[in-house]
Design a protein around this motif. Sequence first.
Motif, PDB file in Angstrom:
ATOM      1  N   GLU A 297       5.253   6.100   1.590  1.00  0.00           N
ATOM      2  CA  GLU A 297       5.814   7.240   0.855  1.00  0.00           C
ATOM      3  C   GLU A 297       6.728   6.755  -0.264  1.00  0.00           C
ATOM      4  N   ILE A 298       7.525   5.729   0.015  1.00  0.00           N
ATOM      5  CA  ILE A 298       8.428   5.159  -0.990  1.00  0.00           C
ATOM      6  C   ILE A 298       7.630   4.607  -2.167  1.00  0.00           C
ATOM      7  N   LEU A 299       6.494   3.966  -1.870  1.00  0.00           N
ATOM      8  CA  LEU A 299       5.688   3.332  -2.917  1.00  0.00           C
ATOM      9  C   LEU A 299       4.768   4.313  -3.646  1.00  0.00           C
ATOM     10  N   ALA A 300       4.536   5.481  -3.062  1.00  0.00           N
ATOM     11  CA  ALA A 300       3.631   6.469  -3.667  1.00  0.00           C
ATOM     12  C   ALA A 300       4.134   6.887  -5.042  1.00  0.00           C
ATOM     13  N   GLY A 301       3.194   7.037  -5.964  1.00  0.00           N
ATOM     14  CA  GLY A 301       3.534   7.493  -7.311  1.00  0.00           C
ATOM     15  C   GLY A 301       3.925   6.383  -8.270  1.00  0.00           C
ATOM     16  N   HIS A 302       4.095   5.171  -7.776  1.00  0.00           N
ATOM     17  CA  HIS A 302       4.448   4.047  -8.653  1.00  0.00           C
ATOM     18  C   HIS A 302       3.175   3.423  -9.208  1.00  0.00           C
ATOM     19  N   ALA A 303       3.174   3.154 -10.493  1.00  0.00           N
ATOM     20  CA  ALA A 303       2.000   2.556 -11.135  1.00  0.00           C
ATOM     21  C   ALA A 303       1.701   1.178 -10.566  1.00  0.00           C
ATOM     22  N   ASP A 304       2.751   0.454 -10.191  1.00  0.00           N
ATOM     23  CA  ASP A 304       2.586  -0.897  -9.641  1.00  0.00           C
ATOM     24  C   ASP A 304       3.309  -0.963  -8.292  1.00  0.00           C
ATOM     25  N   PRO A 305       2.584  -0.661  -7.190  1.00  0.00           N
ATOM     26  CA  PRO A 305       3.228  -0.658  -5.872  1.00  0.00           C
ATOM     27  C   PRO A 305       3.868  -1.999  -5.509  1.00  0.00           C
TER      28      PRO A 305
ATOM     29  N   THR B 222       0.819  -1.206   0.000  1.00  0.00           N
ATOM     30  CA  THR B 222       0.000   0.000   0.000  1.00  0.00           C
ATOM     31  C   THR B 222       0.855   1.259   0.000  1.00  0.00           C
ATOM     32  N   ALA B 223       0.663   2.078  -1.025  1.00  0.00           N
ATOM     33  CA  ALA B 223       1.334   3.372  -1.105  1.00  0.00           C
ATOM     34  C   ALA B 223       0.515   4.411  -0.351  1.00  0.00           C
ATOM     35  N   ASP B 224       1.154   5.505   0.039  1.00  0.00           N
ATOM     36  CA  ASP B 224       0.450   6.578   0.741  1.00  0.00           C
ATOM     37  C   ASP B 224      -0.675   7.180  -0.103  1.00  0.00           C
TER      38      ASP B 224
ATOM     39  N   PHE C 236       9.494   3.683  19.287  1.00  0.00           N
ATOM     40  CA  PHE C 236       8.683   4.687  19.972  1.00  0.00           C
ATOM     41  C   PHE C 236       9.028   6.103  19.519  1.00  0.00           C
ATOM     42  N   ILE C 237      10.234   6.289  19.025  1.00  0.00           N
ATOM     43  CA  ILE C 237      10.676   7.612  18.586  1.00  0.00           C
ATOM     44  C   ILE C 237      10.168   7.959  17.184  1.00  0.00           C
ATOM     45  N   VAL C 238      10.060   6.964  16.292  1.00  0.00           N
ATOM     46  CA  VAL C 238       9.684   7.210  14.891  1.00  0.00           C
ATOM     47  C   VAL C 238       8.401   8.048  14.744  1.00  0.00           C
ATOM     48  N   PRO C 239       7.297   7.662  15.377  1.00  0.00           N
ATOM     49  CA  PRO C 239       6.072   8.482  15.190  1.00  0.00           C
ATOM     50  C   PRO C 239       6.207   9.894  15.747  1.00  0.00           C
ATOM     51  N   LEU C 240       7.052  10.091  16.723  1.00  0.00           N
ATOM     52  CA  LEU C 240       7.219  11.422  17.326  1.00  0.00           C
ATOM     53  C   LEU C 240       7.957  12.366  16.387  1.00  0.00           C
ATOM     54  N   ARG C 241       8.740  11.823  15.468  1.00  0.00           N
ATOM     55  CA  ARG C 241       9.495  12.645  14.531  1.00  0.00           C
ATOM     56  C   ARG C 241       8.640  13.168  13.393  1.00  0.00           C
ATOM     57  N   LYS C 242       7.411  12.665  13.266  1.00  0.00           N
ATOM     58  CA  LYS C 242       6.579  13.074  12.121  1.00  0.00           C
ATOM     59  C   LYS C 242       5.870  14.357  12.406  1.00  0.00           C
TER      60      LYS C 242
ATOM     61  N   SER D 254      11.166  -2.318   9.912  1.00  0.00           N
ATOM     62  CA  SER D 254      10.106  -1.358  10.239  1.00  0.00           C
ATOM     63  C   SER D 254      10.708   0.026  10.473  1.00  0.00           C
ATOM     64  N   LEU D 255      11.886   0.059  11.032  1.00  0.00           N
ATOM     65  CA  LEU D 255      12.573   1.326  11.265  1.00  0.00           C
ATOM     66  C   LEU D 255      13.163   1.868   9.966  1.00  0.00           C
ATOM     67  N   ARG D 256      13.812   0.989   9.210  1.00  0.00           N
ATOM     68  CA  ARG D 256      14.443   1.404   7.948  1.00  0.00           C
ATOM     69  C   ARG D 256      13.390   1.900   6.955  1.00  0.00           C
ATOM     70  N   PHE D 257      12.247   1.223   6.901  1.00  0.00           N
ATOM     71  CA  PHE D 257      11.197   1.567   5.939  1.00  0.00           C
ATOM     72  C   PHE D 257       9.949   2.114   6.636  1.00  0.00           C
ATOM     73  N   HIS D 258      10.149   2.930   7.659  1.00  0.00           N
ATOM     74  CA  HIS D 258       9.023   3.531   8.378  1.00  0.00           C
ATOM     75  C   HIS D 258       8.160   4.360   7.440  1.00  0.00           C
ATOM     76  N   ASN D 259       8.723   4.766   6.307  1.00  0.00           N
ATOM     77  CA  ASN D 259       8.012   5.554   5.301  1.00  0.00           C
ATOM     78  C   ASN D 259       7.711   4.729   4.053  1.00  0.00           C
ATOM     79  N   GLU D 260       7.416   3.450   4.239  1.00  0.00           N
ATOM     80  CA  GLU D 260       7.172   2.547   3.110  1.00  0.00           C
ATOM     81  C   GLU D 260       6.101   3.085   2.158  1.00  0.00           C
TER      82      GLU D 260
END
Length: 170
Positions: free
Chosen positions: A120-128, A44-46, A164-170, A112-118
């Motif tokens: 976002e990475i997949l957004a804009g791709h025709a085939d997520p 799932t892309a954003d 626990f820190i990842v969501p706080l950085r957003k 999960s930490l490395r790709f916390h923005n998965e």
Amino acid sequence: MRLIDRDGPVLYGGRSAGRGGREFRMYKFRSMVTNADKIGGADTADDDPRLTRTGRFLRRYKLDKLPQLFNVLRGVMRLVGPRPEVPGKVAAYTPEEREILRVRPGITDWSSLRFHNEGEILAGHADPEQAYNELIRPEKMRLGLEYARRATMRDDLEILARTFIVPLRK
């Protein structure tokens, strides 16, 4: 703007593969429209139109995963461990990748930490799904194998603290 989307159940229970490849129902707060798994793929892309407004919020702050604590209490998941995949993806694992199935899956891990923005990475791709396989899957598998082969309590504590820190950085 409505904060709560009321077009279906609050919880979603999708099939996942756990330790030894055994299937279990993994719970999440529903973040997509009802029957989203029948409309599109598992990745799932954003910008996926299946996401609800509430779902976007839940995913942004990783709150959609809170019901997985029930899976932890049931003993089919741990707090930390490689993220579980859907059975179809596990069926395509290489023999080496199947080593990941030696440990119970977790709510969070290094990937999960490395790709916390998965999304976002997949957004804009025709085939997520293709984008996931090219941009995320290789590193996710590497990190999962590394965890399965050498996980320590120190790693688990570090992963939990960073999670626990990842969501706080957003």
